[in-house]
Design an enzyme around this catalytic site. Structure first.
Site, PDB file in Angstrom:
ATOM      1  N   SER A 206      -9.749   1.965   2.946  1.00  0.00           N
ATOM      2  CA  SER A 206      -8.876   2.700   2.050  1.00  0.00           C
ATOM      3  C   SER A 206      -7.847   1.826   1.326  1.00  0.00           C
ATOM      4  O   SER A 206      -7.276   2.282   0.343  1.00  0.00           O
ATOM      5  CB  SER A 206      -8.135   3.782   2.842  1.00  0.00           C
TER       6      SER A 206
ATOM      7  N   SER B 129      -9.841  -0.340   7.217  1.00  0.00           N
ATOM      8  CA  SER B 129      -9.284  -0.240   5.862  1.00  0.00           C
ATOM      9  C   SER B 129      -8.607  -1.474   5.301  1.00  0.00           C
ATOM     10  O   SER B 129      -8.309  -1.503   4.113  1.00  0.00           O
ATOM     11  CB  SER B 129      -8.297   0.924   5.796  1.00  0.00           C
TER      12      SER B 129
ATOM     13  N   LYS C 152       0.844  -1.201   0.000  1.00  0.00           N
ATOM     14  CA  LYS C 152       0.000   0.000   0.000  1.00  0.00           C
ATOM     15  C   LYS C 152       0.878   1.250   0.000  1.00  0.00           C
ATOM     16  O   LYS C 152       1.883   1.300   0.721  1.00  0.00           O
ATOM     17  CB  LYS C 152      -0.910  -0.023   1.238  1.00  0.00           C
TER      18      LYS C 152
HETATM   19  N1  GLN Z   1     -12.989   4.289   6.327  1.00  0.00           N
HETATM   20  C1  GLN Z   1     -12.465   4.756   7.561  1.00  0.00           C
HETATM   21  C2  GLN Z   1     -12.082   6.207   7.430  1.00  0.00           C
HETATM   22  O1  GLN Z   1     -12.360   6.764   6.435  1.00  0.00           O
HETATM   23  C3  GLN Z   1     -11.284   3.931   7.960  1.00  0.00           C
HETATM   24  C4  GLN Z   1     -10.068   4.251   7.195  1.00  0.00           C
HETATM   25  C5  GLN Z   1      -8.884   3.425   7.585  1.00  0.00           C
HETATM   26  O2  GLN Z   1      -9.009   2.406   8.246  1.00  0.00           O
HETATM   27  N2  GLN Z   1      -7.717   3.900   7.200  1.00  0.00           N
HETATM   28  O3  GLN Z   1     -11.527   6.791   8.298  1.00  0.00           O
END
Ligand code: GLN
Length: 486
Positions: free
Chosen positions: A154, A178, A79
């Site tokens: 994400s 995420s 990532k």
């Molecule tokens: N979707 C969640 C957010 O927007 C979690 C994101 C993540 O785990 N990096 O914060």
């Protein structure tokens, strides 16, 4: 011989060790497939083909000397939030569009020490803020099961690349879901470790008390192998735990006798897609068929988790992201007449809309006069959520629940409705607030043929129990989920 890119990590390891395939051949197979398929899926931000082949040839020498580690010669995707020395690390943001880190994240040092191969860097929501990868400043990654749908986020690139067999496994990061949510939407296994199990050194910070790096792969065992390689104490991250790392893959043993699984009432509520509920119930039955005792439990403060998270995570983000000011590194606006204007222009042009929304929310929550009402209160609720799980693990070994309330939604469906988007993580966020480990394991398909994940959670540093339950679920379901052909 079949295409080595079709093998699980564990099977590729066997083939490499037996000399049936070389790492260079496997790496070429992946690079070929990336060239053919990634233009449709768009999971890679940067492809490091030359470097990968060089690493593969080096790995082949190590393997032929009989000195291979579990990841020697295994082609992986990373990532783009994890610092890779000499290779652009953008966080899918214009702000870091040209940032080349002068150092490696600790996880990269560990992968390199084992001789793993890096195929490239994977797309994500900008600074890991989002649930659909639609917040990438560069382009949209698509769900390989249906190219008109989001892969989740994400870590959308990390999940989509594994699902479309563009790497043997990948690393993602999980702050509120995420890793687990995109794994669920793409039909792969994704795991968030205990907070502190994996070093965050070199992970670009979003919310430091919640962020963890973790593996995404095609099987539970593959995840265990990858987690083992990246875990363990690190003097460069003072929140990294000192406990030694168990052999996680050895925890993947058949049978769940003397194992109790709790089913929280609060996770089976209105808004849960009936197809998701059905598949998760089937997963729970599969766990029971392996000997587990199933028990209803309550996690009473679950309903406050999303609100709590969006105060704590944005507060930490507003502080962490203040470093992007155009002075030290990254993007700098071109037109300005004073230092203050340079800061303003740089941040106005360098960050996307969602990142700005988070910075504003977080700054507001931390401001004098509001700190007690928001940040302090959220911290107290967090303590209650931690206590909920402590109580639950008095009566069960693991908790089973859905990962996400729905399967993958359509591109564009939620971009203009942040609250709807935030609710995608309603079932994954409590795990981050509590700092415990969680995993998403495929448990079926919905009526549209889209994958569904079942989430398992255990107590702090109980990864072995987590892998054991997940392995048994995977084995008992023995799903014939054929990978999407693209
Ligand atoms: N979707 C969640 C957010 O927007 C979690 C994101 C993540 O785990 N990096 O914060």
């Amino acid at each position: 011989m079949n295409n080595p890119a079709d093998l699980t990590l564990t099977d590729l390891r066997d083939m490499l060790d037996k000399g049936d395939v070389s790492s260079e051949e496997a790496t070429r197979a992946y690079l070929d497939r990336i060239e053919k398929i990634d233009p449709k899926v768009r999971s890679f931000v940067t492809i490091t083909g030359e470097k990968a082949l060089e690493q593969a040839r080096k790995a082949d020498k190590v393997i032929s000397r009989g000195e291979a580690s579990p990841l020697t010669g295994i082609p992986l995707g990373i990532k783009d939030v994890i610092c890779t020395k000499g290779v652009k690390t953008t966080c899918s943001s214009k702000m870091l569009g040209n940032f080349v880190p002068p150092y490696n994240a600790t996880v990269m040092e560990r992968l390199e020490a084992q001789g793993a191969v890096m195929l490239g860097k994977l797309n994500m929501d900008e600074f890991a803020m989002g649930s659909s990868t639609e917040n990438s400043a560069f382009f949209q990654t698509r769900n390989p099961w249906d190219l008109d749908r989001i892969p989740g986020g994400s870590s959308g690139g990390s999940a989509a690349s594994v699902a479309s067999r563009l790497c043997a496994a990948s690393l993602g990061s999980d702050t509120g879901g995420s890793i687990r949510q995109p794994a669920s939407h793409c039909g792969v296994v994704g795991m968030k470790p205990t907070y502190g199990r994996v070093s965050r050194f070199g992970l670009v910070a979003f919310a430091s008390s919640l962020d963890q790096i973790g593996p995404l792969a095609r099987s539970v065992k593959d995840c265990a192998v990858l987690l083992q390689a990246i875990s363990g104490p690190d003097t460069k991250d003072s929140t990294c735990l000192p406990q030694p790392v168990p052999a996680y893959a050895d925890a993947c043993i058949k049978g769940l006798d003397d194992f109790t699984i709790g089913i929280p009432d609060e996770y089976f509520v209105d808004g849960l897609d009936p197809d998701v509920e059905k598949a998760v119930q089937a997963g729970i039955e599969a766990l029971a068929s392996q000997g587990a005792e199933i028990r209803r439990i309550s996690l009473p403060h679950t309903g406050y988790a999303v609100a709590t998270y969006y105060i704590i995570a944005t507060a930490e983000a507003s502080s962490n992201l203040s470093r992007y000011d155009g002075v030290k590194y990254g993007f700098r606006a071109e037109d300005y007449s004073s230092l203050m204007e340079m800061y303003k222009e740089t941040r106005a042009k360098g960050f996307g809309a969602e990142v700005k929304r988070r910075i504003m929310l977080g700054t507001y929550c931390l401001s004098a006069g509001y700190y007690d009402a928001f940040y302090k209160k959220a911290s107290k609720v967090r303590t209650l959520i931690i206590q909920d799980f402590k109580d639950a693990f008095q009566e069960c070994d693991a908790v089973a629940a859905p990962v996400a309330p729905t399967t993958a939604f359509r591109l564009g469906e939620k971009v203009h409705n942040p609250i709807q988007m935030y609710l995608s993580d309603i079932f994954t966020i409590p795990v981050n607030l509590a700092g415990i480990p969680g995993i998403s394991v495929p448990c079926g398909l919905d009526s549209k043929g889209l994958p569904i994940g079942l989430q398992l959670m255990t107590g702090h540093l109980q990864e072995e129990k987590l892998f054991r339950a997940a392995f048994n679920l995977e084995a008992a379901l023995d799903l014939d989920i054929s990978w999407p052909e693209l």
